[in-house]
Design a protein around this motif. Sequence first.
Motif, mmCIF file in Angstrom:
data_model
loop_
_atom_site.group_PDB
_atom_site.id
_atom_site.type_symbol
_atom_site.label_atom_id
_atom_site.label_comp_id
_atom_site.label_asym_id
_atom_site.label_seq_id
_atom_site.Cartn_x
_atom_site.Cartn_y
_atom_site.Cartn_z
ATOM 1 N N ILE A 1 1.136 12.440 -3.090
ATOM 2 C CA ILE A 1 2.160 11.868 -3.978
ATOM 3 C C ILE A 1 1.912 12.317 -5.412
ATOM 4 O O ILE A 1 2.836 12.737 -6.111
ATOM 5 C CB ILE A 1 2.172 10.322 -3.883
ATOM 6 C CG1 ILE A 1 2.650 9.878 -2.498
ATOM 7 C CG2 ILE A 1 3.074 9.720 -4.967
ATOM 8 C CD1 ILE A 1 2.522 8.377 -2.240
ATOM 9 N N THR B 1 4.505 14.623 -7.542
ATOM 10 C CA THR B 1 5.262 13.917 -8.584
ATOM 11 C C THR B 1 4.650 14.002 -9.972
ATOM 12 O O THR B 1 5.324 13.711 -10.959
ATOM 13 C CB THR B 1 5.368 12.419 -8.238
ATOM 14 O OG1 THR B 1 4.047 11.859 -8.212
ATOM 15 C CG2 THR B 1 6.074 12.206 -6.911
ATOM 16 N N LEU C 1 3.774 3.496 -4.983
ATOM 17 C CA LEU C 1 4.734 4.192 -4.110
ATOM 18 C C LEU C 1 4.194 4.273 -2.678
ATOM 19 O O LEU C 1 4.942 4.093 -1.719
ATOM 20 C CB LEU C 1 5.024 5.597 -4.637
ATOM 21 C CG LEU C 1 5.929 5.688 -5.859
ATOM 22 C CD1 LEU C 1 6.008 7.128 -6.364
ATOM 23 C CD2 LEU C 1 7.314 5.158 -5.551
ATOM 24 N N TYR D 1 4.645 0.940 -1.000
ATOM 25 C CA TYR D 1 6.075 0.789 -0.678
ATOM 26 C C TYR D 1 6.443 1.588 0.572
ATOM 27 O O TYR D 1 7.126 1.098 1.474
ATOM 28 C CB TYR D 1 6.893 1.251 -1.884
ATOM 29 C CG TYR D 1 8.373 1.347 -1.650
ATOM 30 C CD1 TYR D 1 9.188 0.216 -1.680
ATOM 31 C CD2 TYR D 1 8.973 2.588 -1.420
ATOM 32 C CE1 TYR D 1 10.550 0.313 -1.482
ATOM 33 C CE2 TYR D 1 10.341 2.688 -1.221
ATOM 34 C CZ TYR D 1 11.125 1.545 -1.260
ATOM 35 O OH TYR D 1 12.475 1.653 -1.051
ATOM 36 N N THR E 1 12.861 9.869 0.371
ATOM 37 C CA THR E 1 11.515 10.099 -0.149
ATOM 38 C C THR E 1 11.415 11.465 -0.818
ATOM 39 O O THR E 1 10.874 11.597 -1.924
ATOM 40 C CB THR E 1 10.475 10.002 0.990
ATOM 41 O OG1 THR E 1 10.581 8.711 1.600
ATOM 42 C CG2 THR E 1 9.060 10.194 0.482
ATOM 43 N N GLY F 1 13.133 11.499 -4.087
ATOM 44 C CA GLY F 1 12.317 10.796 -5.071
ATOM 45 C C GLY F 1 11.203 11.676 -5.609
ATOM 46 O O GLY F 1 10.959 11.736 -6.816
ATOM 47 N N TYR F 2 10.517 12.398 -4.718
ATOM 48 C CA TYR F 2 9.486 13.339 -5.152
ATOM 49 C C TYR F 2 10.058 14.366 -6.119
ATOM 50 O O TYR F 2 9.496 14.637 -7.176
ATOM 51 C CB TYR F 2 8.888 14.077 -3.944
ATOM 52 C CG TYR F 2 7.942 13.280 -3.073
ATOM 53 C CD1 TYR F 2 7.187 12.226 -3.575
ATOM 54 C CD2 TYR F 2 7.774 13.605 -1.733
ATOM 55 C CE1 TYR F 2 6.312 11.519 -2.767
ATOM 56 C CE2 TYR F 2 6.895 12.903 -0.920
ATOM 57 C CZ TYR F 2 6.173 11.865 -1.445
ATOM 58 O OH TYR F 2 5.307 11.181 -0.641
#
Length: 197
Positions: free
Chosen positions: A131, A135, A145, A148, A179, A182-183
């Motif tokens: 992650i 990100t 994250l 979640y 996902t 979002g990344y």
Amino acid sequence: MTRHKKMDRRTKYTIGVIKDAFLTLVNQKNFYKITISEICRAADITRSTFYLHFSSITDLLDEVIDDALLLSCNSKIIEQEYLKENESLLPVCQRVGDSPKYRHLLMDPDLSEYIIGRIKAHEYQYVVPEIIKKTNLPKDIAESLFTYMIYGSFAVNRSHHFSKDSGWQRDMEMLNRFTDAGYKSFSAGNNGEHKIG
């Protein structure tokens, strides 16, 4: 976290019988209603034999969950093409749920929080750095994250009874796209230097 150092064939067999008896009982009743006496009867062993290998039912549960997580790491068979391209996004709870042997364990409402905790501990070292890499977010936000993602994927997979039906495939594709977007969103904005909170 296995305590069994060097095992001969007989010891492996006995431990396997105990685990299988436990999983059979999990298919019949909730975890907190299972007793050591019942496990011993189902495995056809004495209490002293049980305690020779496990200190408690929770110790046995931990080893069974660890077995399931190890199995999930070795499981690389994914039917849908989209998921083949995004295998790292396939939730570990689904990979565990692929085995009918462990499905009832995952469905036990008394164990959800405990199992999620074991999954988090097992997956943390692999997922959180990924992650951060994807990100450029700080570690504490990446950890949020991660939490979640684990709780969300477990809940969605549980709603499908850990069965890969067409509804599951639709939901997994949607969650994987969510996902992935979002990344990309985090990594695209100011090299990940987002003001959050």
